[in-house]
Scaffold this motif. Sequence first.
Motif, PDB file in Angstrom:
ATOM      1  N   HIS A  57       0.692  -1.224  -0.023  1.00 50.13           N
ATOM      2  CA  HIS A  57       0.142   0.122  -0.036  1.00 50.13           C
ATOM      3  C   HIS A  57       0.954   1.150   0.089  1.00 50.13           C
ATOM      4  CE1 HIS A  57      -3.310  -2.817   0.705  1.00 50.13           C
ATOM      5  NE2 HIS A  57      -2.672  -3.071   1.579  1.00 50.13           N
ATOM      6  N   GLU A  61       3.833   5.452   5.502  1.00 54.13           N
ATOM      7  CA  GLU A  61       4.487   4.439   6.483  1.00 54.13           C
ATOM      8  C   GLU A  61       5.562   3.684   5.535  1.00 54.13           C
ATOM      9  OE1 GLU A  61       0.891   4.985   6.893  1.00 54.13           O
ATOM     10  OE2 GLU A  61       1.430   6.257   8.647  1.00 54.13           O
ATOM     11  N   THR A  62       4.904   3.340   4.401  1.00 51.13           N
ATOM     12  CA  THR A  62       5.414   2.548   3.102  1.00 51.13           C
ATOM     13  C   THR A  62       6.617   3.174   2.685  1.00 51.13           C
ATOM     14  OG1 THR A  62       3.685   1.363   2.608  1.00 51.13           O
ATOM     15  CG2 THR A  62       5.402   1.324   1.185  1.00 51.13           C
ATOM     16  N   ASP A 131       2.217  -7.438  -0.303  1.00 48.27           N
ATOM     17  CA  ASP A 131       1.209  -7.288   0.624  1.00 48.27           C
ATOM     18  C   ASP A 131       0.233  -7.978  -0.303  1.00 48.27           C
ATOM     19  OD1 ASP A 131      -0.963  -6.652   2.196  1.00 48.27           O
ATOM     20  OD2 ASP A 131      -0.010  -5.007   3.197  1.00 48.27           O
ATOM     21  N   LEU A 342      -7.705   0.880   4.736  1.00 51.97           N
ATOM     22  CA  LEU A 342      -6.895   1.836   3.941  1.00 51.97           C
ATOM     23  C   LEU A 342      -7.744   2.532   2.634  1.00 51.97           C
ATOM     24  CD1 LEU A 342      -4.450  -1.161   3.815  1.00 51.97           C
ATOM     25  CD2 LEU A 342      -3.688   1.180   3.707  1.00 51.97           C
ATOM     26  N   ALA A 346      -6.646   5.952   6.648  1.00 47.13           N
ATOM     27  CA  ALA A 346      -5.107   6.027   5.992  1.00 47.13           C
ATOM     28  C   ALA A 346      -4.094   4.758   6.711  1.00 47.13           C
ATOM     29  CB  ALA A 346      -4.276   7.095   6.674  1.00 47.13           C
ATOM     30  N   GLY A 347      -5.048   3.604   6.797  1.00 47.18           N
ATOM     31  CA  GLY A 347      -4.215   2.155   7.158  1.00 47.18           C
ATOM     32  C   GLY A 347      -3.953   2.146   8.501  1.00 47.18           C
ATOM     33  N   HIS A 348      -3.219   1.516   9.088  1.00 52.33           N
ATOM     34  CA  HIS A 348      -2.742   1.427  10.235  1.00 52.33           C
ATOM     35  C   HIS A 348      -1.874   2.713  10.685  1.00 52.33           C
ATOM     36  CE1 HIS A 348      -4.039  -2.661   9.891  1.00 52.33           C
ATOM     37  NE2 HIS A 348      -2.761  -3.249   9.778  1.00 52.33           N
ATOM     38  N   MET A 353       2.844   0.298  11.966  1.00 51.42           N
ATOM     39  CA  MET A 353       3.727  -0.105  10.603  1.00 51.42           C
ATOM     40  C   MET A 353       5.236   0.127  11.165  1.00 51.42           C
ATOM     41  SD  MET A 353       1.213  -1.075   8.903  1.00 51.42           S
ATOM     42  CE  MET A 353       2.306  -1.805   7.413  1.00 51.42           C
ATOM     43  N   PHE A 357       7.356  -2.897   9.404  1.00 42.11           N
ATOM     44  CA  PHE A 357       8.365  -2.460   8.359  1.00 42.11           C
ATOM     45  C   PHE A 357       9.458  -2.607   9.112  1.00 42.11           C
ATOM     46  CE2 PHE A 357       5.082  -0.025   5.744  1.00 42.11           C
ATOM     47  CZ  PHE A 357       4.763  -1.169   4.859  1.00 42.11           C
TER      48      PHE A 357
END
Length: 420
Positions: A57, A61-62, A131, A342, A346-348, A353, A357
């Motif tokens: 995603h 964070e990614t 993912d 998501l 905005a996801g976790h 993360m 990550f």
Amino acid sequence: MAAPPTPTAEIADPALADDGEARIDWADGFMPVLRSIRERFAAERPLEGVRVAACLHVTAETANLVRTLIAGGAETALCAANPLSTQDDVAAALVERHGAVVQARRGEGPDDYARHIGALVKSRPQITVDDGADLISTLHAANATEWMLGGMEETTTGLVRLRALEGLSCTVLAVNDARTERTINDRFGTGQSAFDGILRATNLLLAGRTVVVFGYGWTGKGIALRARGAGAEVIVCEVDPLRALEARMEGFGVMPALEAAARGDVFITVTGGRDVLTSAHFERMKDGAVLANAGHFDVEIDLAGLHAVAGEGREVLPLVEQYTLPDGRRLNLLAQGRVVNLAAAAGHPAEVMDVSFALQALCVEYLVRAGGALPHGVQPVPDEIDNEVARLKLASLGVEIDTLTEEQRAYLGVWSPGGG
Ligand code: ADE
């Protein structure tokens, strides 16, 4: 062999880079473990020249994971793991400010989605970060894994798919099975962020409502816990008898889905399977019911079945489509049945993360060090990495814990009759 083609960036709008950079920076403030790894990577450059492709995603964070891989010396390319989760400003900042290659736009259609994965496949990645397993399974199907050092998989659904795949032709580390990941990401991450998506889309009050959770795995447990904490009555539907028993012992209502269909106000699927909610369920639901999916793929709520009983939906709020049954009852589908945390939020949170990550970054380093010598197929994340991430996270929270004495360790390591 000729050098593989480097994919070029394909994003919605490079001019969004300033906004994206601010978002990445904000998230970074809550990702101390990943930051410490990034600092070490920048000093040691353990990934020098390694081609890493990520199908994740595309979030702030990614972006901090991608920055970490680049700091370690990796050539990093990123595409989306879901057409609705891409943050276009973040994609712009990654390209314009951090030298990453990104191929992703929010709302991209299935052809572009597949084309972007195809571009990463052509770049002959040595390491993949997935993912949902779309990138690694495409490489595997194309017989394009022979130069790979291995890959990682972030979700339960991706691991289920990979385990079902005969003769996986490279190593994939099961990040989703790591103890830190299940506890922090699945339980606390999805537990909170699923409601973030539902509440942003609807602004519902949960207190006093009946929330039905389908699936009582790690994520279902988190969702049920948060729903109870918000004052909802919670019903769990499960097919696994032990999990169902566990849910009952936790004090949740447990019953078949058809029975729950008539009782619920908010329905959340998180099974990893398909056709969890079908026309038989929709026909029994109360007026105003809300339907959300927190599983990886958009197949848990049967959309064809919904159209069959209620015709075309109409958008009543952004990300809320209303379907009307012949007798006038209205059902509200969130985010087209796509993963709600998501697609509608905005996801976790970044703190969550940070753990996921950090695991991914250390696993990339581990694969590089192993140099392709690990067994093929789905493999566990080494305990040392799992424990190291938990230790670093505790340290970042200022939490100290005890360690076993030598005597205690020796006692636990040896069987003695009578336990003395
Ligand atoms: N999966 C769930 N939440 C996420 C996030 N914030 N970033 C990337 N992947 C995620």
